[in-house]
Design an enzyme around this catalytic site. Structure first.
Site, short mmCIF file in Angstrom:
data_model
loop_
_atom_site.label_atom_id
_atom_site.label_comp_id
_atom_site.label_asym_id
_atom_site.label_seq_id
_atom_site.Cartn_x
_atom_site.Cartn_y
_atom_site.Cartn_z
N THR A 158 -91.03 43.36 -47.03
CA THR A 158 -92.40 42.94 -47.34
C THR A 158 -93.09 43.82 -48.39
O THR A 158 -92.79 44.99 -48.51
CB THR A 158 -93.18 43.02 -46.02
OG1 THR A 158 -92.55 42.14 -45.09
CG2 THR A 158 -94.63 42.67 -46.15
N ASP A 189 -96.27 39.35 -38.60
CA ASP A 189 -97.60 39.94 -38.64
C ASP A 189 -98.30 39.84 -40.00
O ASP A 189 -99.52 39.99 -40.09
CB ASP A 189 -97.50 41.44 -38.33
CG ASP A 189 -96.59 42.11 -39.36
OD1 ASP A 189 -95.38 41.79 -39.39
OD2 ASP A 189 -97.10 42.90 -40.19
N THR A 209 -96.04 46.95 -42.91
CA THR A 209 -94.71 46.36 -43.07
C THR A 209 -93.84 46.81 -41.90
O THR A 209 -94.10 47.86 -41.32
CB THR A 209 -94.07 46.81 -44.40
OG1 THR A 209 -92.67 46.50 -44.37
CG2 THR A 209 -94.21 48.31 -44.63
#
Ligand code: ASP
Length: 291
Positions: A158, A189, A209
């Site tokens: 991410t 998330d 992350t």
């Protein structure tokens, strides 16, 4: 208060041969955002621009080069939040947009909301966002790793960015392809306010992350910002947030954090984490794959 920007390319393992691509990618993203901040632009523009650079780079797990789910498809999540009005926008499980962070930004400017799947794609198309075929997002490397079901240690992860502008506006953004081989329909998330990102002009802003299933119950981004109370330095607050996650739910994660003065913090408990930042107090960009 000093204008500042920090980006991450994910909490992960970075093999030696991928270190340079990670540092170059993070530096390019900081440069894109920093030139906006120094040119009188605001933190929303800077975060969007920096994340678009990371989304274009197959070194990272966001848009082009995102990891594939167990069906061999790419689904993207992204969100952005600003700390003055607490406005935010997010997209999840989208396939046909080239820059999910820009769609999230448009949602934020329209009405705070999380749009998923076809609804998000429709919103993007109606507002003239760049659309693409889902296959355009799949890199040769990610396709091969999925086909061969390789046990890969240095998968991409991410991306995220946090920026503070001259007017004191704090903004956080995060963009991801989720976890490699995730079950169809799984959303982590990254697009969830409080977990993957949070911004509050009075305290700070954060992008996270790592293992979404561990980040969510700890509400990691908000937790890191809450640790900024009593003028705690963001380095210490970021570390406390990661320690809390590790002690409560285990799992691997990382976070980048700016406080309202533009001081920088970051922490992780994965093997490595790609991070770069620049502030008005520095004369050149700092870049790392390890702390
Ligand atoms: N947090 C992301 C997710 O769980 C993955 C990552 O950060 O690498 O979807």
């Amino acid at each position: 208060m000093v204008s500042s920007i920090i980006v991450h390319g994910g909490a992960k393992t970075i093999s030696k041969d991928k270190a340079r691509a990670n540092t170059a990618g993070c530096m390019a993203a900081v440069q894109a955002g920093w030139s906006i901040l120094t040119g009188g632009g605001n933190a929303k523009d800077a975060v969007e621009a920096a994340i678009r650079v990371l989304e274009d780079n197959p070194t990272f797990n966001a848009s082009i080069g995102a990891t594939l789910d167990s069906d061999g498809e790419v689904f993207l999540d992204a969100a952005i939040m600003e700390g003055k009005t607490y406005g935010w926008g997010g997209v999840a499980a989208v396939q046909k947009v080239r820059h999910p962070i820009s769609v999230a930004r448009k949602i934020m400017e329209n009405k705070s909301m999380l749009l998923v799947s076809k609804g998000a794609e429709q919103f993007a198309a109606e507002r003239g966002d760049e659309m693409c075929a889902p296959s355009e997002l799949i890199s040769d490397e990610q396709r091969r790793e999925w086909e061969e079901q390789e046990a890969v240690l240095d998968r991409p992860a991410t991306v995220g960015c946090v920026a503070l502008d001259d007017n004191g506006l704090l903004v956080a953004g995060t963009s991801t392809g989720g976890l490699a081989n995730q079950p169809p329909g799984r959303v982590g998330d990254s697009a969830l306010v409080g977990c993957g990102l949070y911004a509050d002009n009075n305290l700070g802003a954060c992008s996270t992350t790592g293992d979404g299933e561990s980040i969510i119950p700890v509400v990691l981004a908000k937790t890191a910002i809450d640790f900024l109370v009593e003028n705690r330095h963001p380095q210490q607050a970021a570390q406390m947030a990661i320690d809390k996650l590790a002690s409560q739910v285990k799992g691997e994660a990382g976070c980048i954090l700016l406080d309202h003065q533009g001081q920088v913090g970051w922490a992780y408990n994965s093997q490595d984490m790609a991070v770069a930042y620049m502030t008005a107090k520095m004369d050149k960009i700092a870049v790392f794959t390890k702390k």
